[in-house]
Design an enzyme around this catalytic site. Sequence first.
Site, PDB file in Angstrom:
ATOM      1  N   LYS A 136     -17.173  23.744  16.797  1.00  9.35           N
ATOM      2  CA  LYS A 136     -17.226  23.805  18.258  1.00  9.35           C
ATOM      3  C   LYS A 136     -18.623  23.491  18.783  1.00  9.35           C
ATOM      4  O   LYS A 136     -18.786  22.853  19.821  1.00  9.35           O
ATOM      5  CB  LYS A 136     -16.767  25.188  18.734  1.00  9.35           C
ATOM      6  N   GLU A 220     -21.091  31.491  25.113  1.00 14.03           N
ATOM      7  CA  GLU A 220     -20.907  30.780  26.372  1.00 14.03           C
ATOM      8  C   GLU A 220     -20.754  31.761  27.528  1.00 14.03           C
ATOM      9  O   GLU A 220     -20.332  32.904  27.327  1.00 14.03           O
ATOM     10  CB  GLU A 220     -19.646  29.901  26.320  1.00 14.03           C
ATOM     11  N   HIS A 255      -6.509  35.883  23.637  1.00 14.69           N
ATOM     12  CA  HIS A 255      -6.886  34.469  23.596  1.00 14.69           C
ATOM     13  C   HIS A 255      -5.829  33.604  22.926  1.00 14.69           C
ATOM     14  O   HIS A 255      -6.105  32.456  22.564  1.00 14.69           O
ATOM     15  CB  HIS A 255      -8.234  34.281  22.894  1.00 14.69           C
ATOM     16  N   ARG A 312      -4.855  17.803  16.194  1.00  8.89           N
ATOM     17  CA  ARG A 312      -3.530  17.918  15.599  1.00  8.89           C
ATOM     18  C   ARG A 312      -2.499  17.965  16.721  1.00  8.89           C
ATOM     19  O   ARG A 312      -2.842  17.959  17.898  1.00  8.89           O
ATOM     20  CB  ARG A 312      -3.428  19.201  14.770  1.00  8.89           C
TER      21      ARG A 312
END
Length: 692
Positions: A136, A220, A255, A312
């Site tokens: 990421k 973040e 999440h 994917r």
Amino acid sequence: MRSHCRQQHPATIKPTGGDRMFTKILIANRGEIACRVAATARRMGIKTVAVYSDADAGAKHVAVCDEAVLIGPAAAKESYLRADKIIEVALASGAQAIHPGYGFLSENAQFAQACAKAGLVFIGPPASAISAMGSKSAAKELMETAQVPLVPGYHGETQDADFLQQQADKITYPVLLKASAGGGGKGMRIVEQSADFKAALASCKREAINSFGDDKVLVERYLTRPRHIEIQVFADTQGDCVYLFERDCSVQRRHQKVLEEAPAPGMTPERRRAMGEAAVAAAKAVGYVGAGTVEFIANQDGSFYFMEMNTRLQVEHPVTEMITGLDLVEWQLRVASGEPLPLKQEQLQLSGHALEARIYAENPDKGFLPSIGTLRHLHTPAATEFEVSKSSASIVRIDSGVRQGDAISPFYDPMIAKLIVWGQDRQQALAAMSAALAQYQIVGLASNVKFLQRLIAGKAFSEADLDTGLIERHHDTLFPAAVPVAIEVLALAAASLLLSERNAANNADSDPWTSTDGWRLNGSLQRRLAFVDDGQASPLDVTYEAGRWLLRHEQFEAQTFRQMTVLQQDGNAIEISLGDRTVAGTVVREGEQFHVFYAGSHYTLAYVDPLLHAGDSEAEGGRLTAPMPGKIVALLVTQGEQVKKGAPLLIMEAMKMEHTIAAPTDGLVEELLYAVGDQVSESAQLLVFKAA
């Protein structure tokens, strides 16, 4: 699968280079996605090879493929994650390509490279694209260069706890900790204040290393009331790339996505184009090929930021298929065989609205803990043939990898099915989803169907007031306090019990003195049936009469009796008359539990048989038990420690998720029965606790 709209379906598009199409593929996955890939391959005349573990010997995906090969024990790391074994099976079977599905090896760059080295086509992006987007933090740097909008944060290599806390303090709270190699909501923590940062970081890293073998995290800014909107992209080997519109996946818990829909409510054509073009830019930046999803976090004002790219096919791809009339697995196979994209961007059309609900074996009332067991009874709504015109009111589709009698094990994801509906607009789709969920019947383990029903019916979702905190924000509505079960439900359970007793008496070779059907020489039998619903006792008085029963319950006015007669019984389906009303439902009995499906809802009643429970005593106190099989990853208290109610005592890791066991009240930890690293079985006593 056939198109539901007038747009030309991929199967009818004249292929170019069709002589290169595969004749046999291996599906390196299990469950519903393996069944999904096999269905398209069969329609295209492509043979399929399934792989399976010891735990999946009788699984549905094994049955639907042309061949099946055992690759190892139940644990995924010894079977579905054995890249070498899977490639060996593919070569031995004569397969030319491997479809990885999602999860397992689908985003493993080393596996993609190994396939190419072995002369097999990996039906997915090149290893370089997987590597670029697999981290990421590296992906964020790449997107910054490609001028894709980013959320403020730290995505660097330094992982010192003090340094990361300093970065979080600069970003300002709340912040989101996210495993760099993660996905599926694992290895993510929201931190509200600096004082909580290091504890959250330790937990995040621990879960990340267990799930992905990499504990690197990024930090973040956590956006308040954000929406999760993702763009489906597709690229071919000729350098062309298109976006197939968007999906809104804002409704999440831990999440992880719960409901997905397409198109995103409130999306303007201008914003759709901007997000689509940003997604295509992201894909082209890494030389992408095949199906991929670029995920954005979006503010309520319409601004959006790149979050990650999933290299994917996504779990929620069916909603895109429903609004475009396209088969994305077919597109994957065509692109992987070297064909160009079947359609150009300007040829893609959007029609209607689609919703997907993920039906899981889990208990929402217990923190969404996965449930393990056998699907002893499974009734689903009827799936609609996927070949209708735009004038149809709605379409129902079910993607599932399990059947009645199959087991949900602790080894893999506890998904039972994906329920997908399509309507001409969002309101039609909502109505179709509500009706379909009302027809779902699951017995043998806990499920989230009732929770999904409340979610769909809730004002926030029905009015498209969406953000990733919707479930938490509407907790009281989605998890209402228990109310007394309706008399209709009790009457259906009573009818099932009394009928079974009557049938047993009629079938038994016994005299009337030992019969249990209520016969008496003089007078009539009066009896109390003790049912318990969600811990609340709800006794029902029954008087036996010839061909009928009389019921009395506190819900009846003045406690008068109501006549109950069975009108019809067909297997588990029962229709009764209760007073002047007709009541119909389904009752499935599991030992002393009666599962009643009535008016679109599922009720579980425990029957307390006085003969079986006459000698029962109070349950032993002082026990804290494992909610499911797992491993102890942290002990947060010591033997002899005094703790307050709600204090965390230990942390278990089960099905790649951490679960904290907390003190039920103030008390003393008298004994710890396990150490860190120990495996524990479901219901195992974890420690001895003495209430203050």
